[in-house]
Each structure stands twice: as C-alpha cells, then as structure tokens.
Design a protein around this motif. Structure first.
Motif, short mmCIF file in Angstrom:
data_model
loop_
_atom_site.label_atom_id
_atom_site.label_comp_id
_atom_site.label_asym_id
_atom_site.label_seq_id
_atom_site.Cartn_x
_atom_site.Cartn_y
_atom_site.Cartn_z
N THR A 34 0.81 -1.22 0.00
CA THR A 34 0.00 0.00 0.00
C THR A 34 0.85 1.26 0.00
N PHE A 35 2.14 1.13 0.31
CA PHE A 35 3.04 2.28 0.18
C PHE A 35 3.32 2.55 -1.29
N ILE B 291 -6.91 9.14 -2.28
CA ILE B 291 -6.05 9.32 -1.12
C ILE B 291 -6.65 8.60 0.09
N ASP B 292 -5.79 8.05 0.92
CA ASP B 292 -6.22 7.38 2.13
C ASP B 292 -5.35 7.86 3.28
N LEU B 293 -5.56 7.28 4.46
CA LEU B 293 -4.82 7.73 5.64
C LEU B 293 -3.32 7.57 5.45
N LYS B 294 -2.91 6.51 4.78
CA LYS B 294 -1.49 6.28 4.55
C LYS B 294 -0.89 7.43 3.74
N ARG B 295 -1.60 7.83 2.68
CA ARG B 295 -1.10 8.92 1.85
C ARG B 295 -1.09 10.25 2.62
N VAL C 27 0.38 -1.99 9.52
CA VAL C 27 1.39 -1.03 9.96
C VAL C 27 0.92 0.38 9.62
N SER C 28 0.93 1.26 10.59
CA SER C 28 0.47 2.63 10.37
C SER C 28 1.61 3.51 9.90
N GLU C 29 1.36 4.26 8.83
CA GLU C 29 2.37 5.19 8.32
C GLU C 29 2.52 6.41 9.22
N GLY C 30 1.72 6.47 10.29
CA GLY C 30 1.87 7.56 11.24
C GLY C 30 3.25 7.63 11.85
N THR D 105 -2.08 2.83 17.20
CA THR D 105 -2.52 4.07 16.57
C THR D 105 -4.01 4.34 16.82
N GLY D 106 -4.30 5.56 17.26
CA GLY D 106 -5.68 5.95 17.52
C GLY D 106 -6.16 5.69 18.92
N ARG D 107 -5.39 4.92 19.70
CA ARG D 107 -5.80 4.60 21.07
C ARG D 107 -4.88 5.23 22.11
N ASN D 108 -3.75 5.73 21.67
CA ASN D 108 -2.82 6.36 22.61
C ASN D 108 -3.31 7.75 22.98
N PHE D 109 -3.07 8.15 24.22
CA PHE D 109 -3.52 9.47 24.67
C PHE D 109 -2.38 10.48 24.74
#
Length: 209
Positions: free
Chosen positions: A32-33, A51-55, A127-130, A169-173
């Motif tokens: 997906t990269f 475009i998606d979250l990775k992009r 794997v999150s591109e974040g 990702t998305g759950r960390n504060f």
C-alpha cells in the motif's frame, strides 16, 4: 502495472492460511506504500478519493522536510560561527547538518519501525504510516550531539509505552514523539538540555557559542 501484478501474485502467501501469514503487516505496508489500496468507501456521506490515511501521513511527513532542511543549515552555520569561521555557504552548511542529523533519524526510524512491525505481527494489525511523522518529529527535537544509543532508548519508550501498550494508533492518549522526548529529558538531562548541546564546537563536540 508489473509491480502491482507482482504484489497481487504473492498476496496469497501473506493472507490467512498462507505460509507467510504472520508477515502480512509487512506485506500490506509495502504494497500500500507503493500503490493505493483497492478498498474504497462505498457508503455516503464520505468523499470518494484515491487518497487514504497512509497517503495523508506520508504528505504530513514530507511537509516537515522544509523544517528539517532549515535545521541542517542552522546547525552548520552555528558550528562555523563557534569555530570562528566565515559562513561556508548554503550547501556546506546543509551537508554539515545532514551528517549529524541523518544518523539520528536512521536509528530513530529503524528502531521505531521494528517495534511497530513487531506489535502489528503479534496483533495482526496493519502497519500505520503515522510512524513516518513520529520519527521525523522526534529526531528534529534532539540535539545534534546526542548519543545514538539514547536515541534508540528514547524512541523505544515513545513507541512502546507511549502508544503500543494502549492499543496502537488511535488509542494512545499521548504523542509518542513527545513522550520519547520527555523521557530523554528526565533520564539524560545532561545530553539533552542547556545551550551547549545544540552547537558543535571546534573539537567536534558540543560547546557554547
């Protein structure tokens, strides 16, 4: 198209029941990269786009590049000033700063992405591109003279205890890059605080301007 066909051809090896099923997060991140995923939103009221979250994360990562280049330049310019030299010029300053920052960034990325992939394999997540953004932000908050082993410890703390223990990702504060920076600040204050650590002096080590 040939590359895309290659990824589609080897996909069964990484999907459920395949020989390399456990490595699916690595396959998915690479595929997906290179290419946009085939999955699209089919219901309203979302905007359909390639475009998606990775992009988006990759674009944010690239948006930090001007600040990174500016940091390289100023590190070189301040080093020349500390040595009593005339300004060596744009390219020389950029190269000097790059030689100090790139090892920090490479260690940050290698160690951090290893933790990301490990947790994704165990949890069977993508794997999150974040982390592209986390890695470059963290590396730019560090002084150019910081030991690389401290860089590795810092990003490990940020990724594992700042994000992954909460579910990823998305759950960390807390921001993992800032968590890593705060950890180094309190664990190794001599190497990360004060005015002397930010300027490379005549002997190749940090020194006051």
């Amino acid at each position: 198209m040939a590359k895309q066909h290659f990824f589609e051809k080897i996909a069964p090896l990484f999907e459920k029941g395949g020989k390399l099923e456990k490595l699916f997060p690595l396959y998915e991140a690479t595929a997906t990269f290179v290419y946009s995923p085939r999955f699209v939103t089919a219901r309203p009221s979302h905007v359909r786009d390639v475009i998606d979250l990775k992009r988006v994360m990759i674009l944010v990562w690239m948006a930090v590049f001007p600040a990174m280049f500016a940091g390289w330049y100023f590190v070189g310019a301040q080093a020349a000033q500390a040595q009593g030299m005339a300004d060596p010029g744009l390219i020389a300053n950029l190269w000097f700063g790059a030689k100090l920052h790139l090892p920090i960034y490479i260690v940050t990325f290698a160690v951090g992405i290893a933790w990301e992939v490990l947790f994704c394999i165990v949890r069977k997540h993508e794997v999150s591109e974040g982390f592209f953004v986390t890695s470059i932000l963290f590396s730019l908050t560090l002084p150019p003279t910081i030991p690389l082993w401290q860089v590795a410890i810092g990003i490990s703390f940020g990724v594992v205890l700042g994000k992954e223990v909460f579910g990823g990702t998305g759950r960390n504060f807390v921001n993992p890059a800032l968590a890593a920076r705060a950890f180094l600040y309190f664990a190794y204050p001599a190497q990360i605080s004060g005015d002397k650590v930010w300027v490379v002096g005549p002997d190749g080590y940090s020194g006051a301007t």
